[in-house]
Scaffold this active site. Structure first.
Site, PDB file in Angstrom:
ATOM      1  N   PRO A   2      38.750 -43.062  87.609  1.00 44.39           N
ATOM      2  CA  PRO A   2      37.760 -42.832  85.913  1.00 44.39           C
ATOM      3  C   PRO A   2      36.868 -41.155  85.638  1.00 44.39           C
ATOM      4  O   PRO A   2      36.330 -41.531  86.626  1.00 44.39           O
ATOM      5  CB  PRO A   2      36.955 -44.018  85.929  1.00 44.39           C
ATOM      6  CG  PRO A   2      37.465 -44.671  87.372  1.00 44.39           C
ATOM      7  CD  PRO A   2      38.031 -43.942  88.366  1.00 44.39           C
ATOM      8  N   GLU A   3      37.257 -41.021  84.986  1.00 51.54           N
ATOM      9  CA  GLU A   3      36.840 -39.742  84.160  1.00 51.54           C
ATOM     10  C   GLU A   3      35.690 -40.371  83.136  1.00 51.54           C
ATOM     11  O   GLU A   3      36.109 -41.735  82.562  1.00 51.54           O
ATOM     12  CB  GLU A   3      37.704 -38.381  83.912  1.00 51.54           C
ATOM     13  CG  GLU A   3      38.239 -38.470  85.533  1.00 51.54           C
ATOM     14  CD  GLU A   3      39.323 -36.965  85.644  1.00 51.54           C
ATOM     15  OE1 GLU A   3      39.245 -36.167  84.774  1.00 51.54           O
ATOM     16  OE2 GLU A   3      40.099 -37.273  85.939  1.00 51.54           O
ATOM     17  N   HIS A  94      39.092 -58.190  94.850  1.00 47.08           N
ATOM     18  CA  HIS A  94      38.568 -57.152  95.489  1.00 47.08           C
ATOM     19  C   HIS A  94      37.486 -57.143  94.619  1.00 47.08           C
ATOM     20  O   HIS A  94      36.439 -56.059  94.001  1.00 47.08           O
ATOM     21  CB  HIS A  94      39.672 -56.069  94.870  1.00 47.08           C
ATOM     22  CG  HIS A  94      40.638 -55.805  95.982  1.00 47.08           C
ATOM     23  ND1 HIS A  94      40.553 -55.633  96.693  1.00 47.08           N
ATOM     24  CD2 HIS A  94      42.206 -56.588  95.257  1.00 47.08           C
ATOM     25  CE1 HIS A  94      41.796 -55.467  97.277  1.00 47.08           C
ATOM     26  NE2 HIS A  94      42.640 -55.967  96.507  1.00 47.08           N
ATOM     27  N   ARG A 113      38.956 -50.141  96.236  1.00 45.77           N
ATOM     28  CA  ARG A 113      38.744 -48.848  97.560  1.00 45.77           C
ATOM     29  C   ARG A 113      36.686 -48.959  97.791  1.00 45.77           C
ATOM     30  O   ARG A 113      36.825 -48.769  99.224  1.00 45.77           O
ATOM     31  CB  ARG A 113      38.760 -47.504  97.160  1.00 45.77           C
ATOM     32  CG  ARG A 113      40.500 -47.750  97.068  1.00 45.77           C
ATOM     33  CD  ARG A 113      41.437 -46.751  98.591  1.00 45.77           C
ATOM     34  NE  ARG A 113      41.207 -46.336  98.984  1.00 45.77           N
ATOM     35  CZ  ARG A 113      41.246 -44.780  98.647  1.00 45.77           C
ATOM     36  NH1 ARG A 113      42.004 -44.442  97.524  1.00 45.77           N
ATOM     37  NH2 ARG A 113      40.980 -44.248  99.842  1.00 45.77           N
ATOM     38  N   ARG A 155      30.851 -16.488  88.613  1.00 48.16           N
ATOM     39  CA  ARG A 155      30.875 -17.308  89.691  1.00 48.16           C
ATOM     40  C   ARG A 155      32.862 -16.904  90.158  1.00 48.16           C
ATOM     41  O   ARG A 155      33.593 -16.997  89.252  1.00 48.16           O
ATOM     42  CB  ARG A 155      31.403 -18.829  88.888  1.00 48.16           C
ATOM     43  CG  ARG A 155      30.107 -19.178  88.678  1.00 48.16           C
ATOM     44  CD  ARG A 155      29.598 -20.741  87.887  1.00 48.16           C
ATOM     45  NE  ARG A 155      30.465 -21.953  89.233  1.00 48.16           N
ATOM     46  CZ  ARG A 155      30.670 -23.015  88.797  1.00 48.16           C
ATOM     47  NH1 ARG A 155      30.097 -23.261  87.512  1.00 48.16           N
ATOM     48  NH2 ARG A 155      30.926 -24.208  89.397  1.00 48.16           N
TER      49      ARG A 155
END
Ligand SMILES: [Zn+2]
Length: 276
Positions: A2-3, A94, A113, A155
Site C-alpha cells: 500500500p502506497e 490472518h 506477511r 544526488r
C-alpha cells in the site's frame, strides 16, 4: 505494497466512521504487531482512548486520540483494515488485531506477511518521529517543483531511487514511482541531480497526477489491499507502465520494458522515457 493512494483511501473511508468513537476493547493477537512492547500492555493502554481524528502522513495511518496520544499504523506489505458491525466479519486466520468501538462496530486488522506495525506514541512524540523519517507530502500545496528540485539537487542516485526514498517525498512506492515517471517521460535510471528544471517540473506534475489518479480509483488491488468496507481498488486497471511489460505504451505504441532499479522491478517506455 500500500502506497499513499491506498493509505489515503483507508483514511478517508475510516475517518467519518471513527471520529469521536472510543476504543472499548482491544485484542492484539500477534506479538510482532507491537514489538518490542507487550500486546496485552499496549491493548490496555489503548482501551478507553477516544479518537479525535484519523489522519495520514506518507504511508502511515494515524489515529489521533483526544488525550494527545497517537496510534501509528503502517500496513507495510500486506496489512489491511476492515470496519464492520461487531461480530459480522468472518473468521480470518490472518487477523492480527481487533478493536471494538463504543458504537459496537469492529475495526479488524489483517496482515498475511506480518510486516505491519502498530506504535502508540505519547503526546508530542508524533512530529519528531516523522521529522526523522519523512520528507514533504507530495499533494500538499507547499510541495512545489522548486522544493522537489532542492531535494534532488546533487544526488547521483537514479530518479526512481530518489522517489522511493521516503525522506525525499513521503508516500511514494514502487507502483506510483513508475506511474509518475511514465507521465513525466523521464527514464527511471536518470541521475536525480542531473535533471533539468523543466524535467523536474515534469516529475513534480507526474508524481501528483499519478497519486491523484490512484486516490480517485481508491488505490490499486494487486493482492491483499482492500478498502475498509471490503472493496477492491481499481487503479490496477489503469496502469500506464507498472507491470505492463510487453504491452504497448498508451502514448506511442512501443512495448513497455522491464528493468531493475534500486533492486525493484521497474517498468518504463523505452521510446518516451529515453536515456540521453
Ligand atoms: Zn511510449
Amino acid at each position: 505494497m500500500p502506497e499513499l493512494p491506498e493509505v489515503e483511501t483507508v483514511r478517508s473511508t475510516l475517518a467519518p466512521a471513527l471520529a469521536g468513537r472510543r476504543l472499548d476493547r482491544v485484542d492484539i493477537l500477534d506479538t510482532r504487531l507491537v514489538r518490542p512492547f507487550e500486546p496485552l500492555a499496549v491493548a490496555g493502554e489503548l482501551e478507553g482512548e477516544r479518537i479525535d481524528a484519523v489522519e495520514r502522513r506518507g504511508k502511515y495511518l494515524i489515529f489521533r486520540f483526544e488525550s494527545g496520544r497517537s496510534l501509528l499504523i503502517h500496513l507495510r506489505m500486506t496489512g489491511s483494515l476492515r470496519h464492520a458491525p461487531g461480530g459480522s466479519l468472518a473468521d480470518d486466520a490472518h487477523r492480527r488485531a481487533v478493536v471494538r468501538l463504543d458504537d459496537g462496530s469492529d475495526v479488524a486488522y489483517r496482515d498475511v506477511r506480518r510486516f505491519g506495525t502498530w506504535l502508540l506514541l505519547e503526546p508530542g512524540e508524533l512530529e519528531p518521529y516523522f521529522a526523522k523519517r519523512l520528507g514533504a507530502e507530495p499533494l500538499d500545496h507547499g510541495f512545489t517543483a522548486k522544493r522537489l528540485g532542492e531535494r534532488l539537487a546533487g544526488r547521483r542516485a537514479p530518479i526512481k531511487a530518489a522517489l522511493l526514498d521516503q525522506r525525499t517525498l513521503a508516500g511514494m512506492g514502487n507502483i506510483y514511482a513508475d506511474e509518475a515517471l511514465w507521465r513525466a517521460r523521464i527514464h527511471p535510471l536518470r541521475p536525480a541531480g542531473a535533471l533539468a528544471p523543466d524535467e523536474v517540473n515534469r516529475v513534480h506534475a507526474g508524481v501528483r497526477q499519478a497519486l491523484k489518479a490512484g486516490i480517485a480509483r481508491q488505490g490499486a488491488t494487486l493482492r491483499d489491499y482492500a478498502t475498509p468496507d471490503g472493496r477492491r481498488g481499481r487503479m490496477q486497471l489503469e496502469f500506464k507502465a507498472y507491470g505492463r511489460g510487453g504491452e504497448p505504451c498508451e502514448r506511442c505504441g512501443t512495448p513497455i520494458e522491464r528493468t531493475r532499479v534500486a533492486g525493484r522491478g521497474t517498468w518504463y517506455c523505452p521510446h518516451c522515457q529515453r536515456l540521453p
